[in-house]
Design a protein around this motif. Structure first.
Motif, PDB file in Angstrom:
ATOM      1  N   VAL A 358      -1.004  -0.387 -12.697  1.00 49.95           N
ATOM      2  CA  VAL A 358      -0.678   0.897 -12.064  1.00 49.95           C
ATOM      3  C   VAL A 358      -1.087   0.871 -10.587  1.00 49.95           C
ATOM      4  CG1 VAL A 358      -0.971   3.415 -12.204  1.00 49.95           C
ATOM      5  CG2 VAL A 358      -1.020   2.042 -14.278  1.00 49.95           C
ATOM      6  N   ASN A 359      -1.971  -0.062 -10.236  1.00 47.75           N
ATOM      7  CA  ASN A 359      -2.449  -0.201  -8.857  1.00 47.75           C
ATOM      8  C   ASN A 359      -1.820  -1.416  -8.178  1.00 47.75           C
ATOM      9  OD1 ASN A 359      -4.278   0.839  -6.797  1.00 47.75           O
ATOM     10  ND2 ASN A 359      -5.471  -1.028  -7.059  1.00 47.75           N
ATOM     11  N   ALA A 360      -0.686  -1.885  -8.719  1.00 50.14           N
ATOM     12  CA  ALA A 360      -0.022  -3.081  -8.196  1.00 50.14           C
ATOM     13  C   ALA A 360       1.316  -2.699  -7.582  1.00 50.14           C
ATOM     14  CB  ALA A 360       0.164  -4.105  -9.310  1.00 50.14           C
ATOM     15  N   VAL A 373      -8.916  -0.121  -4.173  1.00 48.67           N
ATOM     16  CA  VAL A 373      -8.137   1.121  -4.292  1.00 48.67           C
ATOM     17  C   VAL A 373      -8.118   1.824  -2.942  1.00 48.67           C
ATOM     18  CG1 VAL A 373      -7.882   3.363  -5.414  1.00 48.67           C
ATOM     19  CG2 VAL A 373      -8.745   1.405  -6.722  1.00 48.67           C
ATOM     20  N   HIS A 374      -6.936   1.854  -2.323  1.00 50.01           N
ATOM     21  CA  HIS A 374      -6.716   2.673  -1.134  1.00 50.01           C
ATOM     22  C   HIS A 374      -5.972   3.916  -1.625  1.00 50.01           C
ATOM     23  CE1 HIS A 374      -8.353  -0.451   1.188  1.00 50.01           C
ATOM     24  NE2 HIS A 374      -7.281  -0.995   1.713  1.00 50.01           N
ATOM     25  N   ARG A 391      -9.377   4.704   2.357  1.00 45.44           N
ATOM     26  CA  ARG A 391      -9.500   3.270   2.096  1.00 45.44           C
ATOM     27  C   ARG A 391     -10.781   2.945   1.322  1.00 45.44           C
ATOM     28  NH1 ARG A 391      -5.470   0.898   4.586  1.00 45.44           N
ATOM     29  NH2 ARG A 391      -4.432   2.074   6.249  1.00 45.44           N
ATOM     30  N   ASP A 392     -10.633   1.999   0.385  1.00 45.23           N
ATOM     31  CA  ASP A 392     -11.744   1.549  -0.464  1.00 45.23           C
ATOM     32  C   ASP A 392     -12.407   2.729  -1.161  1.00 45.23           C
ATOM     33  OD1 ASP A 392     -11.570  -1.277   0.063  1.00 45.23           O
ATOM     34  OD2 ASP A 392     -12.353  -0.864   2.062  1.00 45.23           O
ATOM     35  N   THR A 426      -2.481   2.254  -2.210  1.00 50.97           N
ATOM     36  CA  THR A 426      -2.134   1.529  -3.439  1.00 50.97           C
ATOM     37  C   THR A 426      -1.841   2.468  -4.606  1.00 50.97           C
ATOM     38  OG1 THR A 426      -4.464   1.330  -4.125  1.00 50.97           O
ATOM     39  CG2 THR A 426      -3.575  -0.416  -2.727  1.00 50.97           C
ATOM     40  N   PHE A 427      -2.272   3.722  -4.518  1.00 52.53           N
ATOM     41  CA  PHE A 427      -2.046   4.731  -5.565  1.00 52.53           C
ATOM     42  C   PHE A 427      -2.163   6.093  -4.892  1.00 52.53           C
ATOM     43  CE2 PHE A 427      -3.380   7.556  -9.045  1.00 52.53           C
ATOM     44  CZ  PHE A 427      -2.453   7.228 -10.026  1.00 52.53           C
TER      45      PHE A 427
END
Length: 511
Positions: A358-360, A373-374, A391-392, A426-427
């Protein structure tokens, strides 16, 4: 004798660079090895020193231009008897102010707009031809498909020509205007106690009135908003430094005016009969570049991804109780309020570790898994939907997340987000509940493969332990790209988010 300034060797496999900043302008004296400009490549930043002492005659490659190795950047007239800088000979429109005697012409160029942004629309000019301008004073505002960009004056002088009028679409590094620079240019500017260039009499407004008597200029975007809302400067209270009016201050003034008692409004004039023709009652407004891009990207997402949505519901009671118990202590220690978004962000970060697809994202025939995870946090603004990126987020505490969301949200409302702040997510989490949405299907933000939709918290009868009780419930919706995320993964992700929110202790124990 004239010496050429050229692009130096940039390094192995690097064939071009972008002119980032000029430290000198035409007419300036330069010493040997004094830094003239800075170039940016895809690897490093390169400073270009002066090859000789003398006077910078002209700049060939303006800021924002892409240049190759050994390309000509500028010319230097060596020695003390260096000639005055030459104005570029270009075809000029007939309607322009005369250049100041002895002043060098300085071009106002479109600044670097950001990665993948190649054009913009001139939305507002804050100055007109013949106006005096100070260095770094805002001249105009450009609207790209992502953010608004304010263009400052590169030099002090008089605005002699506007090349790109309001509504014109311009490419990156296009010429916007021309300024006659130098002290002599000021002679062509209107005097504060005399007659304007067109012969129109006026007086200098007092300090605090938003006119030339003030040392602090209101934000150009705020001036534009005041004009659109038909508000005078004294109707808006500035919250910026030294009382500077910001765009958000105008929005507050408009909101306050709309909630004023109807009785205070003057009696409305009798309305004219409504014309029979429907076309006469329509209003046609050109879509902003931001709205056009939103429309295009959302349609592209539908055409490209196999979007599917799965739903669940979460009992928000535990989070609400925890928040109520600790919100005062939290705000006292961290200086920011404890909201719901930090809980959802934390819950999603935990779930993404268990369901990494899901984060790809899909890149051609490859799947790119992100080991970070951004988090994109969708935010509605007067200009449209924007998605600033935290970010992060998976490495941040509750307090750090709340501070980041608060700061990004304020910058989004003020129209001050940079392109970099809206890229690389990313999400995404979208909270339609703040507008009262009970249930909806969010649409993907490409190239991301998942987006979580939050909704309104509403009391509903639920069966708990065999008893019907009233609980604060929220519907959750996960839209995902079925090309990369299977139904099992999507359902598992949503269940993990639900479990974390219904028992927030799991977040603290990384369960």
């Amino acid at each position: 004798m004239t010496t050429e300034v050229r692009v130096p060797t940039l390094g192995e496999s690097v064939t071009e660079a972008t002119v980032a900043t000029w430290f000198k302008k035409p007419g300036d004296s330069v010493a040997v090895d004094e830094m003239l400009c800075e170039l940016e490549t895809d690897k490093v930043t390169v400073e270009v020193p002066s090859p000789a002492a003398g006077t910078l005659v002209d700049i060939i490659a303006a800021e924002g231009e892409t240049v190759g190795v050994d390309a000509l950047l500028a010319n230097i007239a060596e020695g003390d008897a260096a000639p005055a800088p030459k104005a570029k000979s270009e075809k000029k429109p007939a309607a322009k102010a005369p250049a100041a005697k002895g002043g060098a012409s300085v071009d106002v160029m479109v600044p670097t707009l950001g990665e993948s942004v190649s054009e913009a629309t001139v939305s507002t000019w804050f100055k007109k031809v013949g106006d005096a301008v100070a260095q770094d004073e805002m001249l105009c505002e450009l609207e790209t498909d992502k953010v608004s960009v304010e263009v400052p004056a590169p030099a002090a002088g008089t605005l002699t020509e506007i090349v790109a009028a309001e509504g014109t679409t311009v490419e990156a590094n296009a010429k916007l205007a021309v300024i006659a620079a130098g002290d002599g240019a000021a002679a062509a500017a209107p005097k504060t106690d005399g007659t304007a260039a067109e012969g129109e009499q006026y007086t200098t407004p007092p300090a605090g009135d938003g006119g030339p008597g003030r040392d602090i200029e209101d934000a150009p975007a705020a001036k534009k908003a005041m004009a659109e809302a038909d508000l005078s400067r004294d109707q808006v209270t500035g919250s910026g430094r030294d009382g500077r009016v910001m765009k958000d201050d105008v929005a507050k003034a408009v909101a306050a005016a709309s909630t004023a008692p109807a009785a205070s409004a003057p009696a409305a004039a009798p309305r004219a009969p409504v014309p029979a023709d429907d076309a006469a009652r329509e209003e046609r407004v050109k879509m902003t570049r931001l709205r056009q891009t939103i429309a295009r990207r959302l349609k592209d997402a539908q055409n490209t991804a196999a979007i599917l949505t799965t739903y669940n519901e979460v009992d928000m009671g535990a989070v609400m109780e925890l928040r109520s118990e600790y919100k005062d202590l939290f705000e006292k220690k961290h200086g920011v309020r404890l909201g719901f978004m930090s809980f959802f962000t934390k819950a999603c970060c935990h779930a993404l570790k268990e369901v990494p697809e899901v984060n790809a994202e899909i890149d051609g025939t490859d799947i790119v898994y992100k080991n970070f995870v951004h988090m994109g946090i969708a935010a509605g603004t007067p200009q449209g939907l924007v998605v600033p990126v935290i970010r992060d987020a998976d490495r941040m505490s509750f307090a750090e997340i709340e501070k980041a969301i608060n700061e990004k949200g304020k910058r989004a409302r003020d129209g001050k987000l940079s392109m970099a702040e809206m890229q690389g997510g990313t999400f995404t989490i979208s909270n339609g509940g703040v507008y009262g949405s009970l249930m909806s299907s969010p649409i993907l933000n490409p190239p991301q493969s998942g987006i979580l939709g939050m909704h309104k918290i509403q009391d509903r009868p639920m069966v708990v332990g065999g008893q019907i009780v009233i609980r604060p419930m929220m519907y959750l919706a996960l839209s995902y790209d079925h090309r990369i995320v299977d139904g099992k993964g999507a359902v598992t992700f949503l269940v993990r988010v639900k479990e974390a929110l219904e028992d927030p202790r799991r977040l603290l124990m990384d369960l």
